[in-house]
Design a protein around this motif. Structure first.
Motif, PDB file in Angstrom:
ATOM      1  N   GLN A 173      28.254  15.622  28.809  1.00  0.00           N
ATOM      2  CA  GLN A 173      27.581  14.312  28.641  1.00  0.00           C
ATOM      3  C   GLN A 173      27.653  15.536  26.647  1.00  0.00           C
ATOM      4  O   GLN A 173      27.092  15.635  26.896  1.00  0.00           O
ATOM      5  CB  GLN A 173      26.208  14.090  29.428  1.00  0.00           C
ATOM      6  CG  GLN A 173      25.949  14.311  30.493  1.00  0.00           C
ATOM      7  CD  GLN A 173      24.252  14.018  30.830  1.00  0.00           C
ATOM      8  OE1 GLN A 173      23.579  13.644  30.472  1.00  0.00           O
ATOM      9  NE2 GLN A 173      24.172  15.078  31.962  1.00  0.00           N
ATOM     10  N   TYR A 175      26.078  14.057  23.162  1.00  0.00           N
ATOM     11  CA  TYR A 175      25.124  13.740  21.943  1.00  0.00           C
ATOM     12  C   TYR A 175      25.633  14.124  20.422  1.00  0.00           C
ATOM     13  O   TYR A 175      25.165  14.952  20.361  1.00  0.00           O
ATOM     14  CB  TYR A 175      23.508  13.376  22.458  1.00  0.00           C
ATOM     15  CG  TYR A 175      23.560  13.381  24.422  1.00  0.00           C
ATOM     16  CD1 TYR A 175      23.259  12.018  24.226  1.00  0.00           C
ATOM     17  CD2 TYR A 175      23.641  14.777  25.114  1.00  0.00           C
ATOM     18  CE1 TYR A 175      23.459  11.833  25.896  1.00  0.00           C
ATOM     19  CE2 TYR A 175      23.630  14.036  27.055  1.00  0.00           C
ATOM     20  CZ  TYR A 175      23.342  12.667  26.666  1.00  0.00           C
ATOM     21  OH  TYR A 175      23.562  12.037  28.047  1.00  0.00           O
ATOM     22  N   LYS A 187      15.642  11.559  25.982  1.00  0.00           N
ATOM     23  CA  LYS A 187      15.273  12.063  27.351  1.00  0.00           C
ATOM     24  C   LYS A 187      15.498  10.822  28.053  1.00  0.00           C
ATOM     25  O   LYS A 187      15.536  11.156  29.411  1.00  0.00           O
ATOM     26  CB  LYS A 187      13.362  12.194  26.994  1.00  0.00           C
ATOM     27  CG  LYS A 187      12.768  10.906  27.135  1.00  0.00           C
ATOM     28  CD  LYS A 187      11.610  10.915  26.898  1.00  0.00           C
ATOM     29  CE  LYS A 187      10.905   9.745  26.649  1.00  0.00           C
ATOM     30  NZ  LYS A 187      10.683   8.362  26.745  1.00  0.00           N
ATOM     31  N   CYS A 189      18.447   9.207  28.120  1.00  0.00           N
ATOM     32  CA  CYS A 189      19.755   9.117  28.519  1.00  0.00           C
ATOM     33  C   CYS A 189      19.887  10.901  29.235  1.00  0.00           C
ATOM     34  O   CYS A 189      21.637  10.120  29.739  1.00  0.00           O
ATOM     35  CB  CYS A 189      20.651   9.687  26.795  1.00  0.00           C
ATOM     36  SG  CYS A 189      20.729   8.074  25.058  1.00  0.00           S
ATOM     37  N   LEU A 190      19.575  11.271  28.518  1.00  0.00           N
ATOM     38  CA  LEU A 190      20.079  12.386  30.093  1.00  0.00           C
ATOM     39  C   LEU A 190      20.821  11.902  31.535  1.00  0.00           C
ATOM     40  O   LEU A 190      19.110  11.597  31.895  1.00  0.00           O
ATOM     41  CB  LEU A 190      19.020  13.902  29.960  1.00  0.00           C
ATOM     42  CG  LEU A 190      19.137  14.063  28.754  1.00  0.00           C
ATOM     43  CD1 LEU A 190      18.013  15.794  28.557  1.00  0.00           C
ATOM     44  CD2 LEU A 190      20.099  15.210  28.357  1.00  0.00           C
ATOM     45  N   HIS A 191      21.045  12.248  32.645  1.00  0.00           N
ATOM     46  CA  HIS A 191      21.308  11.989  33.674  1.00  0.00           C
ATOM     47  C   HIS A 191      22.320  12.803  34.167  1.00  0.00           C
ATOM     48  O   HIS A 191      22.051  14.614  33.228  1.00  0.00           O
ATOM     49  CB  HIS A 191      22.467  10.647  33.460  1.00  0.00           C
ATOM     50  CG  HIS A 191      23.470  10.726  33.378  1.00  0.00           C
ATOM     51  ND1 HIS A 191      24.767  11.896  33.803  1.00  0.00           N
ATOM     52  CD2 HIS A 191      24.681  10.743  31.636  1.00  0.00           C
ATOM     53  CE1 HIS A 191      26.059  11.816  32.898  1.00  0.00           C
ATOM     54  NE2 HIS A 191      25.167  11.277  31.800  1.00  0.00           N
ATOM     55  N   LYS A 193      19.493  14.281  35.683  1.00  0.00           N
ATOM     56  CA  LYS A 193      18.665  15.202  36.303  1.00  0.00           C
ATOM     57  C   LYS A 193      17.994  16.137  37.706  1.00  0.00           C
ATOM     58  O   LYS A 193      17.820  15.345  38.706  1.00  0.00           O
ATOM     59  CB  LYS A 193      17.232  14.538  35.774  1.00  0.00           C
ATOM     60  CG  LYS A 193      17.544  13.810  34.386  1.00  0.00           C
ATOM     61  CD  LYS A 193      16.369  12.694  34.273  1.00  0.00           C
ATOM     62  CE  LYS A 193      16.553  11.966  32.876  1.00  0.00           C
ATOM     63  NZ  LYS A 193      15.201  11.439  32.607  1.00  0.00           N
ATOM     64  N   ILE A 205      26.360  19.692  29.034  1.00  0.00           N
ATOM     65  CA  ILE A 205      25.485  18.642  27.552  1.00  0.00           C
ATOM     66  C   ILE A 205      25.483  19.238  26.627  1.00  0.00           C
ATOM     67  O   ILE A 205      25.643  20.898  25.162  1.00  0.00           O
ATOM     68  CB  ILE A 205      24.389  18.946  28.461  1.00  0.00           C
ATOM     69  CG1 ILE A 205      23.820  18.335  29.446  1.00  0.00           C
ATOM     70  CG2 ILE A 205      23.057  17.774  26.978  1.00  0.00           C
ATOM     71  CD1 ILE A 205      22.255  18.524  29.779  1.00  0.00           C
ATOM     72  N   ILE A 251      16.069  18.639  27.075  1.00  0.00           N
ATOM     73  CA  ILE A 251      16.932  19.226  28.016  1.00  0.00           C
ATOM     74  C   ILE A 251      16.606  20.070  28.520  1.00  0.00           C
ATOM     75  O   ILE A 251      16.997  19.633  30.737  1.00  0.00           O
ATOM     76  CB  ILE A 251      18.518  19.729  27.448  1.00  0.00           C
ATOM     77  CG1 ILE A 251      19.121  18.570  26.193  1.00  0.00           C
ATOM     78  CG2 ILE A 251      19.362  19.877  28.368  1.00  0.00           C
ATOM     79  CD1 ILE A 251      20.026  19.299  25.885  1.00  0.00           C
ATOM     80  N   CYS A 255      16.886  19.303  33.218  1.00  0.00           N
ATOM     81  CA  CYS A 255      17.329  19.943  33.817  1.00  0.00           C
ATOM     82  C   CYS A 255      16.905  21.078  34.679  1.00  0.00           C
ATOM     83  O   CYS A 255      17.609  20.914  36.101  1.00  0.00           O
ATOM     84  CB  CYS A 255      18.419  20.067  33.293  1.00  0.00           C
ATOM     85  SG  CYS A 255      19.335  18.896  32.231  1.00  0.00           S
TER      86      CYS A 255
END
Length: 257
Positions: A173, A175, A187, A189-191, A193, A205, A251, A255
């Motif tokens: 990912q 960004y 927060k 956009c983070l997938h 999780k 990431i 992040i 995570c």
């Protein structure tokens, strides 16, 4: 065990269950920490391994390996535009505590600092100290500063400097944090999780934070072309040394398991 002092060593210092201490480490253990012959402490190699050790003169005896689970389930590369002054010292220290894997300092169009080689050694030393303090298993890699577009090409080329493992877009990912504009919050956009790994391997990431004054329009466009998604860190304008810490905190919160 948690109350024992910790020091980081180079993997080459461990030889046949003996740890060959440097003069600096001997001074630190004996004069600064006041450890005596037979006292125990924890040794970490910065590559994921910990041992319980016992001081024995100018060296230490390994007593047993230790299992430490303090690392994040994702690998985080922070691409950060160098702030002015000594602000990057605090970025390295705080982001190491938060669990960053690799820090890639970049020179953007608005970067004011052009660091000397001595700065790089200082940052790496700070990373070691912060990893010891925060009980990390790994010491983050601090790369040499490069131009922002060069940093992007490292990601495009799936390679990092100094032997870092290649990155794959299938598990990555990416960004870029932008202070102004109608972009989604990081927060949101983070997938994946809470997922440690997927079928291919540990997830990576990559997060980029800008300099004083922010990224230029061209830099944002270049990042988008390299596969980076522009994101926001909130409605307020953060300082160049604050943004990386906020990004890493978000992040980590998403995570950590």
């Amino acid at each position: 065990m948690s109350q024992l002092q910790r020091i980081a060593i180079a993997p080459s210092q461990l030889q046949q269950e003996q740890i060959l201490l440097t003069k600096e480490q001997q001074h630190y253990l004996g004069r600064v920490l006041r450890l005596r012959e037979g006292d125990r402490f924890i040794v970490m190699d910065g590559k994921g391994k910990w041992w319980l050790a016992q001081l024995a003169g100018e060296q230490a005896q390994v007593l047993e390996p230790l299992l430490v689970e303090t690392e994040l389930p994702v690998s985080i590369t922070l691409m950060v535009a160098l702030p002015k002054g000594n602000g990057f010292d605090e970025v390295v220290r705080c982001c190491t505590e938060l669990g960053v894997t690799c820090i890639a300092p970049v020179l953007s169009d608005r970067t004011l600092l052009h660091p000397s080689p001595q700065k790089l050694e200082r940052w790496r030393r700070i990373a070691v100290e912060a990893a010891e303090q925060s009980e990390r298993s790994f010491v983050p890699t601090i790369l040499e500063p490069v131009a922002f577009n060069t940093g992007l090409s490292l990601v495009i080329g799936h390679t990092l400097q100094e032997g870092e493992a290649p990155m794959s877009f299938t598990t990555s990912q990416q960004y870029i944090c932008v202070a102004r504009g109608e972009f989604p919050h990081l927060k949101d956009c983070l997938h994946h999780k809470g997922q440690m790994t997927n079928d291919i391997g540990q997830e990576t990431i990559v997060i980029a934070t800008g300099p004083e004054g922010g990224w230029t329009t061209q830099e944002i466009e270049n990042a988008k072309s390299a596969g980076f998604q522009p994101v926001s860190l909130g409605r307020r304008i953060l300082r160049a040394v604050t943004a990386p810490v906020v990004a890493l905190s978000l992040i980590t919160a998403a995570c950590e398991v």
